[in-house]
Enzyme design. Structure first.
Site, PDB file in Angstrom:
ATOM      1  N   GLY A  13     -11.325   2.231   2.835  1.00 36.34           N
ATOM      2  CA  GLY A  13     -10.585   2.284   1.584  1.00 36.34           C
ATOM      3  C   GLY A  13     -10.813   1.132   0.635  1.00 36.34           C
ATOM      4  O   GLY A  13     -11.927   0.600   0.513  1.00 36.34           O
ATOM      5  N   ILE A  14      -9.738   0.723  -0.033  1.00 38.47           N
ATOM      6  CA  ILE A  14      -9.822  -0.367  -0.998  1.00 38.47           C
ATOM      7  C   ILE A  14     -10.227  -1.662  -0.311  1.00 38.47           C
ATOM      8  O   ILE A  14     -11.017  -2.444  -0.857  1.00 38.47           O
ATOM      9  CB  ILE A  14      -8.476  -0.520  -1.742  1.00 38.47           C
ATOM     10  CG1 ILE A  14      -8.231   0.685  -2.660  1.00 38.47           C
ATOM     11  CG2 ILE A  14      -8.438  -1.812  -2.557  1.00 38.47           C
ATOM     12  CD1 ILE A  14      -6.874   0.707  -3.329  1.00 38.47           C
ATOM     13  N   GLY A  15      -9.713  -1.902   0.892  1.00 34.82           N
ATOM     14  CA  GLY A  15     -10.085  -3.108   1.627  1.00 34.82           C
ATOM     15  C   GLY A  15     -11.574  -3.186   1.880  1.00 34.82           C
ATOM     16  O   GLY A  15     -12.180  -4.258   1.753  1.00 34.82           O
ATOM     17  N   TYR A  25       7.439   3.781   0.569  1.00 33.63           N
ATOM     18  CA  TYR A  25       6.210   3.152   0.076  1.00 33.63           C
ATOM     19  C   TYR A  25       6.498   2.347  -1.181  1.00 33.63           C
ATOM     20  O   TYR A  25       6.130   1.165  -1.279  1.00 33.63           O
ATOM     21  CB  TYR A  25       5.160   4.229  -0.206  1.00 33.63           C
ATOM     22  CG  TYR A  25       3.851   3.677  -0.701  1.00 33.63           C
ATOM     23  CD1 TYR A  25       2.992   2.985   0.154  1.00 33.63           C
ATOM     24  CD2 TYR A  25       3.443   3.862  -2.022  1.00 33.63           C
ATOM     25  CE1 TYR A  25       1.777   2.480  -0.294  1.00 33.63           C
ATOM     26  CE2 TYR A  25       2.229   3.372  -2.481  1.00 33.63           C
ATOM     27  CZ  TYR A  25       1.404   2.676  -1.612  1.00 33.63           C
ATOM     28  OH  TYR A  25       0.204   2.174  -2.061  1.00 33.63           O
TER      29      TYR A  25
END
Length: 261
Positions: free
Chosen positions: A18-20, A152
């Site tokens: 993902g973004i990581g 969230y």
């Protein structure tokens, strides 16, 4: 442009996907030594092989103090940790009235306490050295509170408060703490959500996305998912900009209608 990260150590928590993963790749491409963590060594090995020769992965579960200590010690073996990107997080769409207390605790443990545990170690070391930068990966959901993602949104709002509070500890030093708010991004998990939604509705992913932007995020200006690589660039710039401390950088495609941030 030289961002000054060559040969420096960066920890990107949950950096295998993902973004990581995009952030880890961007730092690596600029010459940094990249440390990522996860719970499956084979998955970490595969990600590191694709990121590049200066990427290293360690099995470390930040839901407990030992995992945070293991990650920190592993990173320090490669040099002083100059950058920390707190990226670990979970999300799902849910009914507030059906979310159990245990699930709430899981949300806080994943989205807040993982960052607390590793930041407690890294920030102290940075302050002792008077050098370093920490970035928290929050979400536009922290401000655009979402009714069917209450845990969230709540935990991402808390992350903004955590980031700003920790930045106060850096006053008068060369250490910085900031946060970054991505919008809806074309990660594996998000694409999986829209694929499932399209299947349930008997339509295509493209049609489901079109409906999403029309009905849920009409303020989004591009009207499309964000490429994760854009966040890699954004976080690199934020992490290395000495003029930015205690701030939150928005990268949500204009979803939040505000002239600030």
């Amino acid at each position: 442009m030289d961002f000054g990260v060559k040969g420096k150590v960066v920890i990107v928590t949950g950096g295998a996907t993902g973004i990581g993963r995009a952030i880890a790749q961007t730092f690596h491409d600029e010459g940094a030594i990249v440390i990522i963590n996860g719970r499956t060594q084979s998955k970490l090995d595969s990600a590191c092989a694709e990121i590049g020769e200066r990427a290293y992965g360690v099995v470390a579960d930040l839901r407990n103090a030992k995992g945070a200590a293991d990650l920190f010690e592993f990173a320090k073996a490669h040099g002083s940790v100059e950058f920390l990107v707190n990226n670990i997080g979970v999300f799902d769409v849910n009914d507030f009235f059906e979310v159990s207390d245990d699930r709430w605790v899981e949300y806080f443990d994943h989205n807040i306490m993982t960052s607390v545990r590793i930041s407690r170690l890294v920030l102290r070391d940075m302050l002792d050295r008077n050098s370093g930068s920490i970035v928290f990966i929050a979400s536009e959901a922290a401000i655009r509170s979402i009714g069917n993602m209450v845990p969230y949104s709540t935990t991402k709002s808390a992350m903004l408060g955590l980031s700003r509070s920790l930045s106060e500890l850096t006053r008068g030093t060369d250490v910085r703490v900031t946060s970054y708010m991505p919008g809806t991004t074309a990660t594996e998990s998000v694409m999986g959500y829209f694929e499932g939604l399209a299947k349930d509705q008997g339509t295509t992913v493209e049609a489901a996305l079109k409906d999403f932007y029309r009905d849920v995020q009409p303020g989004n200006l591009p009207q499309k998912l964000i490429d994760p690589t854009m966040h890699g660039r954004g976080v690199l710039q934020l992490a290395t900009n000495a003029a930015m401390n205690g701030v939150c950088h928005r990268a949500d495609g204009g979803t939040i209608r505000s002239i600030f941030g």
